[in-house]
Enzyme design. Structure first.
Site, PDB file in Angstrom:
ATOM      1  N   GLU A 157     -26.854  10.481 -28.993  1.00 59.64           N
ATOM      2  CA  GLU A 157     -27.407   9.208 -28.513  1.00 59.64           C
ATOM      3  C   GLU A 157     -27.572   9.228 -26.992  1.00 59.64           C
ATOM      4  O   GLU A 157     -28.589   8.805 -26.455  1.00 59.64           O
ATOM      5  CB  GLU A 157     -26.523   8.039 -28.960  1.00 59.64           C
ATOM      6  N   ASP A 169     -18.926   2.765 -31.340  1.00 56.04           N
ATOM      7  CA  ASP A 169     -19.735   2.611 -32.559  1.00 56.04           C
ATOM      8  C   ASP A 169     -19.638   3.842 -33.459  1.00 56.04           C
ATOM      9  O   ASP A 169     -19.524   3.737 -34.673  1.00 56.04           O
ATOM     10  CB  ASP A 169     -21.198   2.347 -32.184  1.00 56.04           C
TER      11      ASP A 169
HETATM   12  C1  GLA Z   1     -22.760  -1.245 -27.211  1.00 55.10           C
HETATM   13  C2  GLA Z   1     -22.346   0.209 -26.986  1.00 55.10           C
HETATM   14  C3  GLA Z   1     -20.838   0.385 -27.178  1.00 55.10           C
HETATM   15  C4  GLA Z   1     -20.065  -0.643 -26.355  1.00 55.10           C
HETATM   16  C5  GLA Z   1     -20.611  -2.041 -26.586  1.00 55.10           C
HETATM   17  C6  GLA Z   1     -19.974  -3.088 -25.696  1.00 55.10           C
HETATM   18  O1  GLA Z   1     -22.573  -1.583 -28.550  1.00 55.10           O
HETATM   19  O2  GLA Z   1     -23.031   1.044 -27.885  1.00 55.10           O
HETATM   20  O3  GLA Z   1     -20.476   1.684 -26.846  1.00 55.10           O
HETATM   21  O4  GLA Z   1     -20.082  -0.314 -25.002  1.00 55.10           O
HETATM   22  O5  GLA Z   1     -22.008  -2.105 -26.377  1.00 55.10           O
HETATM   23  O6  GLA Z   1     -18.642  -3.237 -26.011  1.00 55.10           O
END
Ligand code: GLA
Length: 372
Positions: A157, A169
């Site tokens: 990513e 995530d």
């Molecule tokens: C997005 C990013 C995560 C995290 C959140 C905020 O979802 O992908 O890695 O930083 O924002 O908590």
């Protein structure tokens, strides 16, 4: 959905594929902490991305995205970002990082499909990456550790898609379990699953708005955190990330930070503490305590970190007088997307009705609702 992926595969390519999957996620608490080496507490949702696949004898990938009715072909060595088929970049990115890691890969025929809402902040991207990683590992007999798999997803990513996200995530898509929260220390990768109380349900409410600003604002917040660390570490070289700054330490260095940096740092520092407290409450069954922290987290994201928006605030504010809702906050990167609500199990139907009505009254928009 799983039979759907299989059926489409058989229709498109013939044959009986293996089906691999990975879930979307919602974060209970710990927002914008992962890229500060901090703590997060996400949980998977009951929506997934499915990859139906069989290996080929050559090095060709043929991929069909059933939800977009689009196809993409490439070879193991011929991965190249495709602006016209952005979904294919997740599959290509995975192939590229695995190849860079020295794995020799067979080509494959694949169908990608799923029911994780797109652009809602529920991590459909990590779900595609991890489902694809699982498929390619399965077809090539690779045995990668789940934490390593999560980091490969993040790398694809960051490098191939060009999104500077953190690890949360991918971590929860790999290691999460339904009905349990996943506590992750994003510096050490220590993690543990914590059972959630059946007395309450996690209800996700989608504002149905997605802001263009999201990417640039996300990168700006990251840069502001780096700035805070660079100022503080001049006096305190042991500070490598905001994770190393305790609330007391922040007070000590407060006067050295520009005003906006003070606010950004205060969010991260207090949010890390809230995650640790939340884990304690979840483990002792103090659901009210957890709920209060969720409201505090929202305030902090709204006023200090500046990543909420009118619609998210309207959804959180609408729960304030509902006694059966113990906590609510924006979840994910912000500027749209969803709120996460902790609701008494018996009140869920009423909550859904009421929150939709109130959101419409406040914004003239229709909210969408999912259960975790
Ligand atoms: C997005 C990013 C995560 C995290 C959140 C905020 O979802 O992908 O890695 O930083 O924002 O908590």
């Amino acid at each position: 959905m799983k039979p759907e992926a299989r059926r489409v595969y058989t229709e498109v390519y013939g044959g009986e594929p293996e089906v691999y999957r990975a879930p979307g996620r919602v974060n209970l608490i710990g927002e914008h902490t992962d890229y500060n080496d901090g703590y997060v507490l996400p949980t998977p949702i009951d929506r997934h991305v499915y990859v139906a696949a069989l290996p080929r004898t050559d090095d060709r990938f043929r991929v069909y995205a059933a939800d977009f009715h689009q196809r993409k072909e490439f070879t193991v060595r011929g991965t190249q970002p495709d602006p016209d088929r952005p979904w294919s970049n997740y599959v290509q990115g995975v192939v590229k990082v695995l190849r860079e890691e020295g794995h020799s890969l067979k080509g494959a025929d694949m169908v990608v499909t799923g029911d994780v809402p797109l652009g809602a902040g529920l991590s459909s991207s990590a779900a595609v990456l991890i489902a694809t990683l699982r498929a390619i590992q399965g077809m090539n007999g690779l045995e990668l550790d789940p934490v390593e798999t999560a980091y490969l997803g993040k790398r694809a990513e960051n490098e191939f898609i060009g999104v500077r996200c953190g690890i949360m995530d991918h971590f929860v898509a790999c290691l999460g379990e339904h009905g349990r929260a996943l506590f992750v220390d994003c510096r050490t990768n220590e993690h543990r699953l914590i059972d959630m109380q059946p007395t309450h349900r996690v209800v996700i409410v989608n504002t149905m708005v997605q802001r263009k600003l999201e990417d640039s604002a996300y990168n700006e917040r990251r840069a502001q955190c780096v700035e805070a660390v660079s100022i503080i570490s001049k006096h305190d070289p042991e500070v490598k990330a905001l994770r190393d700054v305790s609330p007391e330490k922040l007070v000590e260095h407060w006067g050295t930070l520009p005003a906006v940096i003070q606010q950004r740092a205060r969010h991260v520092v207090t949010e890390n503490q809230r995650v640790l407290d939340a884990v304690g409450y979840l483990e002792t069954g103090d659901i009210e305590g957890l709920g209060d922290l969720m409201y505090d987290s929202h305030e902090s994201l709204r006023y200090d970190y500046g990543v909420s928006c009118e619609e998210l605030d309207a959804l959180v504010d609408a729960t304030m007088d509902m006694d059966e809702v113990v906590g609510a906050r924006m979840t994910g990167a912000g500027f749209g997307g969803c709120t996460v609500n902790l609701v008494e199990a018996g009140y869920v139907a009423e909550f859904i009705k009421l929150i939709k009505e109130r959101y419409y009254q406040a914004t003239a928009k229709q909210a969408d609702v999912y259960l975790a």
